[in-house]
Design a protein around this motif. Structure first.
Motif, mmCIF file in Angstrom:
data_model
loop_
_atom_site.group_PDB
_atom_site.id
_atom_site.type_symbol
_atom_site.label_atom_id
_atom_site.label_comp_id
_atom_site.label_asym_id
_atom_site.label_seq_id
_atom_site.Cartn_x
_atom_site.Cartn_y
_atom_site.Cartn_z
ATOM 1 N N PRO A 183 13.067 114.714 34.207
ATOM 2 C CA PRO A 183 13.682 115.949 33.892
ATOM 3 C C PRO A 183 13.928 115.893 32.459
ATOM 4 O O PRO A 183 14.412 114.564 31.724
ATOM 5 C CB PRO A 183 14.671 116.051 34.623
ATOM 6 N N PRO A 184 14.442 116.763 31.650
ATOM 7 C CA PRO A 184 14.190 118.019 32.000
ATOM 8 C C PRO A 184 13.015 118.807 32.093
ATOM 9 O O PRO A 184 12.949 119.975 32.602
ATOM 10 C CB PRO A 184 14.924 118.824 30.727
ATOM 11 N N HIS B 95 9.565 120.172 34.085
ATOM 12 C CA HIS B 95 9.199 120.237 35.317
ATOM 13 C C HIS B 95 7.742 120.007 35.728
ATOM 14 O O HIS B 95 6.927 120.254 35.217
ATOM 15 C CB HIS B 95 9.427 121.839 35.732
#
Length: 244
Positions: A227-228, A230
């Protein structure tokens, strides 16, 4: 691997070729291998090792072209273009203006956009495509499709991309990004990257080049990302694991 016929997926990148194969009509373990070197030599070496079906003439291969074998660019909406031939001509002229290369030496593909929308155009070198066709024909393994990696990934994960976001596809020595606004393609960027570079740094560079900073980044790569960002999965389902 024993089957009447086998489907193959071959990814060509800057450092060689990765190959995946599995029987067409049953679930089985996917055979994978990688070969370093220039594209034709790498494919020729893998062709000798790849499993074949008992009915070899039914085997098929999907060829995915990565960096540096593809040019990507965006065609803005043109109200005076109506047919596929119109958009093809526009794409060829645009390629020549943006890159300075001779469009007659490249296979240019573009899908006519929806009304008022821009669209993604791609170009692949005709000499490479012809050499690959001859090589695979010698082994009775015809193409079922030949698709740029970024385009294939966008098609595969398109339903998961909504709103304003970027689809990032890291390669061995490149990063391809497709930027979407309200789910529609608005920009594309392909940059050369160092082997030990961080994905976050490469994404930052791509965002600066296109002057966009989307709130959400989706990454298609064989290995999960932190993360961040996806993680969507691999660019192609059979490329889930890195080749040994």
């Amino acid at each position: 691997m024993s089957s009447l016929c086998i489907e193959h997926v071959v990814l060509l990148q800057s450092t060689g070729a990765s190959w995946a194969a599995r029987p067409r009509w049953k679930t089985a373990t996917t055979w994978r291998s990688h070969q370093d070197g220039e594209p034709l030599g790498a494919c020729a070496a893998l062709l000798e090792r790849a499993p074949r079906g008992r009915l070899r003439y039914l085997d098929r291969v999907t060829l995915l072209l990565g960096f540096p074998h593809v040019h990507y660019w965006i065609l803005p909406w043109q109200a005076g273009l109506y047919s596929q031939a119109d958009w093809q001509g526009y794409a060829r002229a645009s390629l020549s203006q943006q890159t300075g290369i001779d469009p007659t030496l490249w296979q240019v593909q573009v899908a006519p956009p929806g009304f008022g929308q821009s669209c993604l155009a791609v170009a692949t070198p005709l000499d490479l495509l012809e050499d690959l066709r001859i090589l695979f024909k010698l082994k009775a393994l015809p193409f079922s499709a030949c698709v740029p990696l970024l385009t294939a990934t966008l098609q595969h994960y398109g339903k998961q991309l909504r709103g304003d976001c970027v689809l990032a596809v890291p390669e061995t020595s490149a990063l391809g990004c497709v930027y979407l606004q309200q789910g529609k393609v608005s920009q594309v960027c392909l940059i050369h990257t160092a082997p030990d570079s961080l994905l976050s740094n490469n994404l930052f560079t791509a965002n600066l080049l296109v002057e966009q900073h989307p709130p959400t980044t989706f990454v298609a790569t064989p290995r999960p990302v932190e993360p961040p960002e996806h993680w969507l999965g691999p660019p192609h389902p059979w490329l889930m694991e890195p080749a040994p």
